[in-house]
Design an enzyme around this catalytic site. Sequence first.
Site, short mmCIF file in Angstrom:
data_model
loop_
_atom_site.label_atom_id
_atom_site.label_comp_id
_atom_site.label_asym_id
_atom_site.label_seq_id
_atom_site.Cartn_x
_atom_site.Cartn_y
_atom_site.Cartn_z
N HIS A 236 0.82 -1.21 0.00
CA HIS A 236 0.00 0.00 0.00
C HIS A 236 0.86 1.27 0.00
O HIS A 236 0.48 2.28 -0.60
CB HIS A 236 -0.96 -0.02 1.19
CG HIS A 236 -2.07 -1.01 1.05
ND1 HIS A 236 -1.97 -2.31 1.49
CD2 HIS A 236 -3.31 -0.90 0.49
CE1 HIS A 236 -3.10 -2.95 1.23
NE2 HIS A 236 -3.92 -2.13 0.61
N GLU A 348 -4.21 -3.32 10.17
CA GLU A 348 -5.22 -3.82 9.24
C GLU A 348 -6.32 -4.53 10.00
O GLU A 348 -7.48 -4.52 9.59
CB GLU A 348 -4.60 -4.79 8.23
CG GLU A 348 -5.62 -5.23 7.19
CD GLU A 348 -5.15 -6.40 6.33
OE1 GLU A 348 -5.79 -6.64 5.30
OE2 GLU A 348 -4.17 -7.06 6.69
N HIS A 367 -12.36 2.01 6.31
CA HIS A 367 -13.03 1.72 5.04
C HIS A 367 -14.55 1.70 5.22
O HIS A 367 -15.29 2.26 4.40
CB HIS A 367 -12.56 0.37 4.49
CG HIS A 367 -11.36 0.45 3.60
ND1 HIS A 367 -11.45 0.52 2.23
CD2 HIS A 367 -10.04 0.47 3.89
CE1 HIS A 367 -10.23 0.58 1.71
NE2 HIS A 367 -9.35 0.54 2.70
N HIS A 403 -5.36 5.88 2.89
CA HIS A 403 -4.14 5.07 2.97
C HIS A 403 -2.89 5.92 3.15
O HIS A 403 -1.88 5.43 3.68
CB HIS A 403 -4.03 4.14 1.76
CG HIS A 403 -4.69 2.82 2.00
ND1 HIS A 403 -4.08 1.79 2.67
CD2 HIS A 403 -5.95 2.39 1.72
CE1 HIS A 403 -4.89 0.77 2.78
NE2 HIS A 403 -6.04 1.10 2.21
#
Length: 701
Positions: A236, A348, A367, A403
């Site tokens: 990422h 994460e 998200h 991100h």
Amino acid sequence: MADKNNILYLFDRPTEPIFIGKGDDNVSFDVPTEYLIDRYKPLASDIQTRFPGGKTVPITKLNNIPDLSIPLGLSRDAPFSLFNPSHSKMAAKLIDILMNTKSYDELLSLSVYCRDRINPYMFTYALSVVIIHRPDTRNLRLPSHSEMFPSLYMDSSVFSRAREESAVVQAGSRTPIEIPHDYSANNLDAEHRISYFREDIGINLHHWHWHLVYPFDGPLNIVNKDRRGELFFYMHQQIIARYNMERLSNNMNRVVRLTNWNEPIAEGYFPKLDNILANRVWPPRPVNAVLTNISREVEQITFDIEDLVRWRDRIFNAIHSGFIINTAGQQVRLTENEGINILGNLIEASILSQNPNLYGSLHNNGHNAIAYIHDPDNRFLENYGVMGDSATAMRDPIFYRWHAYIDDIFQEFKSTIPSYSIQNLGFDSVNVQSVEVTATGLPRNEFATFWQQSDTDLSRGLDFLPRGSIFARFTHLQHAPFSYKIVVENNGNQRVGTVRIFLAPKFDERGLPFLFREQRKLFVELDKFSTSLKRGRNEIVRRSTDSSVTIPHEVTYRNQGSNRPAANTEAAATFNFCGCGWPQNMLIAKGSVDGFQCQLFVMVSNGENDQVPNAQGDAQVCDDASSYCGVLNSRYPDARSMGYPFDRTPRDGVVTLQQFLTPNMVTQDVRIRFTNRTVAPLQNTTASRPAAGATSGNRRN
């Protein structure tokens, strides 16, 4: 192997019943009556008469069907999101059930039973993970996700036109449907300048496939891959670096981190996609939307924005304290080598997180907060937005702002560990003297970019009649193939070196040269490979198509039915894991008409220190994109930290890139020159007749 290919027909037209013929050859499954869903059981004999197939695949009836109550908890017409904890648990259970079948025949039989009962998107995801990871199926060749679910990757207007074309025109004479360039917005929206990057099919396929190979939930032996948390960070981070280079190419500022979660989000996004599974349009996010607490009882997602704040603060506290607290209340040190991996799984929120109760689910629920921003309490019965699906998230400008913030947390940790010393960076008696880039017909040290058209087959994902291929034609960025020529002087004995090639913009938004502290985060890895260095002068030539971060164009846009390698051959082996990787056509940023100025960096490090013991795995057949995706059944093939030598803050006294260099490094000023022309498709030659409205000259941007 030929028989095992039959399981791939289960991916064909995912919403269509199993008993209808699949594939170009109209293959049918001889399904036991008990395997039909209740709606079709009374019609069993009529079905066999009405839907005769060509080749028939017999299905052995299992004596016992495992308990499927958990994966059956999601209806077939509901949207499925891996960021939803209840959905990911359902998918993980289905993966576990399928992985535990004792043979391929048992796997096929159970998969056939599940296919018309389980949510199609969940079933496709779970079976894809299983095929990649089971020893008896990993040689099979998964179809492209964009073929299975084309509605996730292209303008919804394509599908009505495709149905019309298929109904009127016979298969051999059908015209590809061209996807317009400006279908989601126009240049009144500044972010639309780089929609060609965000909405690129290959880039979104990469993101989906990476999360397929590295799921954050599922059986432990699938999730717990070598350095998984660190790879989550690095893959990422490289996306953000690559995105920033694209922005600078288009005279835009670097992406602004999403730091204040109470302020309106200036960027809106209107995806223009249809969610065919849920029979609804993907919802947009209007300009200046505000994050609020999420209370979606139906999806079992409930959390406050304050929860994100608490998790963030605890993570930063752990970074500055040098340790996290695990579920047993013990301190786990964030060491120089292991800290980034621990943090990656924790941020994460994979099942490898050592304390999800304390540190929560910052990345995934971030998200979710954005995906449900338009309907946080489900009062309007709206589905999640594109940020709720790994196949669509990269389309949205907010993905990169989110991100960029997540990456900033990792960079905070990197700033707490020792900088690389000259000894850490050097390679005794090795001097990299020069590097140059060459491409046919171009000046030295110049990259050439342009537009290219490619086709993708819609027929495997849409249940229209008559059958037969029908293609969508899209336009994407492309670059001319090039080669590196690297000259290395080795004043020692013969040895092995690791060649590391990176590219970064030379100037910032103001036109000033980057200082190294900022530029280091913008270096995009282009390639990494081992080479044998003889004593004296070594001239190394490396082609761009051999890059360790990319997969070939034909792999990104592969067609399941065409050019299939013969069974039991080396060419047929281990294709799925190799489907993970950055698309080759997007290796180089767009650049500019005047020539976007960059710095090419080459380092040759000590191969003895870089090698990982017992890290062979299936590298001989699958190391195309090892930098981003690792190697199948193996440890990550580089002992150094991912992103080395740019992953840490510089040593004292280093202000510029030139001051950072040691004798085993070299830089070269290069330019990326964009030409506004469009090149015809290179693949699917049977469908390469001109599309309706197609042009071969200039286009916008």
